[in-house]
Each structure stands twice: as structure tokens, then as C-alpha cells.
Design a protein around this motif. Structure first.
Motif, PDB file in Angstrom:
ATOM      1  N   MET A   1     -92.848 -31.416 -20.103  1.00 59.33           N
ATOM      2  CA  MET A   1     -92.376 -31.255 -21.375  1.00 59.33           C
ATOM      3  C   MET A   1     -93.338 -31.150 -22.460  1.00 59.33           C
ATOM      4  N   ALA A   2     -94.555 -31.640 -21.891  1.00 60.24           N
ATOM      5  CA  ALA A   2     -95.822 -31.701 -22.688  1.00 60.24           C
ATOM      6  C   ALA A   2     -96.137 -30.149 -22.601  1.00 60.24           C
ATOM      7  N   GLU A   3     -96.283 -29.501 -21.667  1.00 58.26           N
ATOM      8  CA  GLU A   3     -96.897 -27.860 -21.427  1.00 58.26           C
ATOM      9  C   GLU A   3     -95.625 -27.173 -22.260  1.00 58.26           C
ATOM     10  N   LYS A   4     -94.381 -27.198 -21.917  1.00 61.51           N
ATOM     11  CA  LYS A   4     -93.323 -26.444 -22.382  1.00 61.51           C
ATOM     12  C   LYS A   4     -92.871 -26.680 -23.535  1.00 61.51           C
ATOM     13  N   VAL A   5     -92.991 -27.813 -24.201  1.00 62.86           N
ATOM     14  CA  VAL A   5     -92.338 -28.317 -25.489  1.00 62.86           C
ATOM     15  C   VAL A   5     -93.125 -28.501 -26.338  1.00 62.86           C
ATOM     16  N   GLY A   6     -94.231 -29.494 -26.017  1.00 59.50           N
ATOM     17  CA  GLY A   6     -95.260 -29.952 -26.778  1.00 59.50           C
ATOM     18  C   GLY A   6     -95.357 -31.353 -27.499  1.00 59.50           C
ATOM     19  N   VAL A   7     -94.222 -32.142 -26.413  1.00 57.03           N
ATOM     20  CA  VAL A   7     -94.333 -33.465 -26.784  1.00 57.03           C
ATOM     21  C   VAL A   7     -95.521 -33.981 -26.291  1.00 57.03           C
ATOM     22  N   SER A   8     -95.793 -35.465 -26.744  1.00 60.36           N
ATOM     23  CA  SER A   8     -96.962 -35.954 -26.378  1.00 60.36           C
ATOM     24  C   SER A   8     -97.114 -36.347 -24.922  1.00 60.36           C
TER      25      SER A   8
ATOM     26  N   GLN B   1     -77.791 -22.041 -12.188  1.00 58.95           N
ATOM     27  CA  GLN B   1     -77.872 -22.668 -10.903  1.00 58.95           C
ATOM     28  C   GLN B   1     -76.857 -21.632 -10.040  1.00 58.95           C
ATOM     29  N   ALA B   2     -75.943 -20.875 -10.512  1.00 60.82           N
ATOM     30  CA  ALA B   2     -75.153 -19.904  -9.780  1.00 60.82           C
ATOM     31  C   ALA B   2     -75.850 -18.476  -9.681  1.00 60.82           C
ATOM     32  N   GLY B   3     -77.125 -18.677 -10.213  1.00 61.21           N
ATOM     33  CA  GLY B   3     -77.707 -17.229 -10.025  1.00 61.21           C
ATOM     34  C   GLY B   3     -77.623 -16.214 -11.030  1.00 61.21           C
ATOM     35  N   ILE B   4     -76.992 -16.469 -12.139  1.00 56.23           N
ATOM     36  CA  ILE B   4     -76.865 -15.484 -13.385  1.00 56.23           C
ATOM     37  C   ILE B   4     -77.834 -15.769 -14.315  1.00 56.23           C
ATOM     38  N   ASP B   5     -78.342 -14.459 -14.879  1.00 51.73           N
ATOM     39  CA  ASP B   5     -79.440 -14.688 -15.804  1.00 51.73           C
ATOM     40  C   ASP B   5     -79.081 -15.723 -17.015  1.00 51.73           C
ATOM     41  N   ALA B   6     -79.577 -16.680 -17.312  1.00 55.50           N
ATOM     42  CA  ALA B   6     -79.191 -17.820 -18.398  1.00 55.50           C
ATOM     43  C   ALA B   6     -80.185 -17.916 -19.406  1.00 55.50           C
ATOM     44  N   ILE B   7     -80.068 -17.943 -20.734  1.00 53.74           N
ATOM     45  CA  ILE B   7     -80.884 -18.353 -21.620  1.00 53.74           C
ATOM     46  C   ILE B   7     -80.214 -19.242 -22.391  1.00 53.74           C
ATOM     47  N   GLY B   8     -81.091 -19.904 -23.022  1.00 53.22           N
ATOM     48  CA  GLY B   8     -80.536 -20.760 -24.255  1.00 53.22           C
ATOM     49  C   GLY B   8     -81.611 -21.815 -24.697  1.00 53.22           C
ATOM     50  N   PHE B   9     -80.940 -22.762 -25.497  1.00 56.16           N
ATOM     51  CA  PHE B   9     -81.547 -23.659 -26.379  1.00 56.16           C
ATOM     52  C   PHE B   9     -81.789 -24.929 -25.788  1.00 56.16           C
ATOM     53  N   ALA B  10     -82.862 -25.993 -26.011  1.00 60.88           N
ATOM     54  CA  ALA B  10     -82.838 -27.264 -25.527  1.00 60.88           C
ATOM     55  C   ALA B  10     -83.691 -28.084 -26.193  1.00 60.88           C
ATOM     56  N   ASP B  11     -83.212 -29.107 -26.771  1.00 60.41           N
ATOM     57  CA  ASP B  11     -83.945 -30.105 -27.407  1.00 60.41           C
ATOM     58  C   ASP B  11     -85.393 -30.847 -26.559  1.00 60.41           C
ATOM     59  N   CYS B  12     -86.065 -31.522 -27.251  1.00 60.26           N
ATOM     60  CA  CYS B  12     -87.045 -32.313 -26.471  1.00 60.26           C
ATOM     61  C   CYS B  12     -86.310 -33.388 -25.624  1.00 60.26           C
ATOM     62  N   ASN B  13     -85.410 -33.931 -25.767  1.00 55.44           N
ATOM     63  CA  ASN B  13     -84.696 -35.004 -25.083  1.00 55.44           C
ATOM     64  C   ASN B  13     -83.886 -34.309 -23.891  1.00 55.44           C
ATOM     65  N   ASP B  14     -83.778 -33.120 -23.667  1.00 56.92           N
ATOM     66  CA  ASP B  14     -83.089 -32.395 -22.588  1.00 56.92           C
ATOM     67  C   ASP B  14     -83.988 -31.581 -21.839  1.00 56.92           C
ATOM     68  N   PRO B  15     -84.530 -32.271 -20.630  1.00 54.05           N
ATOM     69  CA  PRO B  15     -85.609 -31.539 -19.754  1.00 54.05           C
ATOM     70  C   PRO B  15     -85.054 -30.596 -18.706  1.00 54.05           C
ATOM     71  N   ALA B  16     -83.744 -30.938 -18.593  1.00 55.15           N
ATOM     72  CA  ALA B  16     -83.372 -29.977 -17.357  1.00 55.15           C
ATOM     73  C   ALA B  16     -83.257 -28.709 -17.442  1.00 55.15           C
ATOM     74  N   LEU B  17     -83.188 -28.029 -18.575  1.00 52.91           N
ATOM     75  CA  LEU B  17     -83.420 -26.445 -18.563  1.00 52.91           C
ATOM     76  C   LEU B  17     -84.703 -26.024 -18.661  1.00 52.91           C
ATOM     77  N   PHE B  18     -85.719 -26.903 -18.996  1.00 56.78           N
ATOM     78  CA  PHE B  18     -87.139 -26.554 -18.942  1.00 56.78           C
ATOM     79  C   PHE B  18     -87.583 -26.685 -17.264  1.00 56.78           C
ATOM     80  N   VAL B  19     -86.852 -27.603 -16.688  1.00 59.15           N
ATOM     81  CA  VAL B  19     -87.210 -27.758 -15.220  1.00 59.15           C
ATOM     82  C   VAL B  19     -86.635 -26.562 -14.560  1.00 59.15           C
ATOM     83  N   GLY B  20     -85.456 -26.021 -14.873  1.00 63.60           N
ATOM     84  CA  GLY B  20     -84.650 -24.964 -14.556  1.00 63.60           C
ATOM     85  C   GLY B  20     -85.570 -23.498 -14.947  1.00 63.60           C
ATOM     86  N   GLU B  21     -86.318 -23.569 -16.003  1.00 68.60           N
ATOM     87  CA  GLU B  21     -86.947 -22.232 -16.105  1.00 68.60           C
ATOM     88  C   GLU B  21     -88.103 -22.435 -15.312  1.00 68.60           C
ATOM     89  N   ALA B  22     -88.689 -23.582 -15.063  1.00 65.80           N
ATOM     90  CA  ALA B  22     -90.129 -23.727 -14.310  1.00 65.80           C
ATOM     91  C   ALA B  22     -89.780 -23.401 -12.835  1.00 65.80           C
TER      92      ALA B  22
END
Length: 256
Positions: A54-61, A203-224
Motif C-alpha cells: 500500500m505504501a508502494e501502490k497508494v502512497g500511505v506511510s 478472480q473469475a478471470g475477467i478484465d476488471a478495472i476500478g477504484f479503491a480507497d487507501c483502507n481497501d487493500p484487496a484490489l491492490f493485492v489483486g493488481e499485484a
């Protein structure tokens, strides 16, 4: 765009408190289902791993000793991922793809999705509306309450049959995909969403794009891990009208 994002705290010094961020990172590390957004991470993803990501992808401390106070979203990361988001929207429009749009944040982000839906429909994309009216009983603090898929302007949300509600759940997108399969229809080329709508699609293998807050790490894990195509870091619940310049920016970058 940079000035607007910072001035209205969509990025930069956002309203999401550090305590909430760290709590949610721990919940993801503990594999709490509500904070996985329908994803099944393959990596170890300890609390330290999630914080570093989250520090790398979002910029939190990155400092684990910083536990209380405001936190940040790096506006440069927001802009870079907005451009990547717009690139994928451009591709969808160019190829007249079959698209699902959905949000778990109707009080904040609905206007963004409605404008993108209109633009994609105008470009010849097919906006899919599977499983309209599908319902289930959701566990809440008060026990169980009905949840139903409803569409507004081609955008899927959950309703409690009296209003539109916030959700992290991936159950609705799974029901939508199952409905398409049961109807012998092809799956969408693209899902544009947030929370479990985007995570479950990825997770189903479909191209997914979206928005996520800094308290929602799951999509950033999914992106990684390569399951989510684009996760844009931003505060996902400021006043709806404040997203209008952001939406205009995305559509301009997408050539729509």
C-alpha cells in the motif's frame, strides 16, 4: 486535475484515518472474507507485506509505528492509474466490448459510473444487466436483511428494497456471471467497478478495472497478482459532485 484531486482530498491528505487503514490491512492479512472483495490471494500477504504494497501502490506511510492520525494517497499514483483506467476504457469503446458497470459506493461514485456508462453505450458498447432482481439475505449488525441487484442507467448496485446500499460483497457479481452462463451468453469483456464487484470479476478471470480507497487493500493485492487490471487509488466517498472533473478527465483521456 492534480490541483482538483488535492484541493478536494480525493488524493493527498485524505479523510480516511490511519487507524482504519491498518485495521483493514490486518483483516486482509488474516483472510477475513469481507476484506478480500472476492479475491483469493496466492501470496503470503502478511500485515507487513500489505503495508509495504500500500505504501508502494497508494502512497500511505510505510512506517508501521505510525498508527494514529491522517494518512495519504499519492496524487501522482492516482493520476498514473487514472490514465491506465482510461486506456482500458478507450480499448472497450474501440472494440465495442460487452461491459458490466457496478458500484458498492452508490452514495459517492454512482455519478462516475453513470457517465462512463453513457459514454460507452454511445460508442456502441453493450452494457450488460444480468441477474436483475437477484436477491439474497445479507448478514448485518441487526441480523439479516434482503439485498437485491438493481440497475440504474446500466450500473449495477445492491438495494435493500428501500434504498441503494454500500457493499463489499462479491456475491452479486458471481450471481451475474452465473446468470450469463445459465443463459448461454458470453461473459463480459470488461467489468468496471469497485469492492467485490471488481474483485469477484478479476478472480473469475475477467478484465476488471476500478477504484479503491487507501483502507481497501484487496484490489491492490489483486493488481499485484495480476487478477485486477487497474486499481485507482482515491478517496471513494467524497461528495458526488466532486468526482465530476475526474470523470471528465477519464473520458477525455479515453477519447469519449
Amino acid at each position: 486535475m492534480r490541483k482538483h484531486l488535492l484541493e478536494h482530498r480525493i488524493a493527498g491528505d485524505v479523510a480516511t484515518p490511519r487507524e482504519n487503514n491498518l485495521r483493514n490491512y490486518r483483516l486482509l492479512a488474516d483472510r477475513e472474507p469481507r476484506y478480500l472483495f472476492g479475491l483469493e490471494p496466492e501470496g503470503r500477504w502478511s500485515f507487513a507485506d500489505v503495508l509495504a504494497l500500500m505504501a508502494e501502490k497508494v502512497g500511505v506511510s510505510p512506517d508501521p509505528k505510525y498508527t494514529h492520525g491522517p494518512d495519504t494517497i499519492d496524487v501522482e499514483r492516482t493520476l498514473e492509474r487514472l490514465d491506465a483506467f482510461a486506456d482500458r476504457v478507450r480499448q472497450a469503446a474501440r472494440n465495442r466490448e460487452r461491459v458490466v458497470l457496478a458500484t458498492g459506493h452508490p452514495a459517492g461514485l454512482l455519478g462516475v459510473y453513470l457517465e462512463i456508462a453513457r459514454a460507452l453505450a454511445g460508442a456502441g458498447c453493450e452494457l450488460l444487466t444480468p441477474a436483475a432482481g437477484w436477491s439474497y439475505q445479507a448478514k448485518t449488525l441487526g441480523g439479516e436483511e434482503p439485498r437485491e441487484i438493481r440497475y440504474v442507467g446500466g450500473v449495477a448496485m445492491l438495494s435493500d428494497r428501500a434504498g441503494l446500499v454500500h457493499t463489499h460483497s462479491a456475491r452479486p457479481i458471481r450471481a451475474m456471471l452465473a446468470d450469463l452462463v445459465d443463459s448461454n451468453l458470453p461473459l463480459p469483456d470488461l467489468v468496471i467497478g469497485d469492492h467485490g464487484w471488481a474483485g469477484g470479476a478479476g478472480q473469475a478471470g475477467i478484465d476488471a478495472i476500478g477504484f479503491a480507497d487507501c483502507n481497501d487493500p484487496a484490489l491492490f493485492v489483486g493488481e499485484a497478482e495480476g487478477r485486477v487490471r487497474v486499481a485507482v487509488p482515491l478517496d471513494d466517498n467524497v461528495a458526488p459532485h466532486l468526482y465530476a472533473p475526474l470523470t471528465a478527465y477519464v473520458l477525455k483521456q479515453a477519447g469519449l
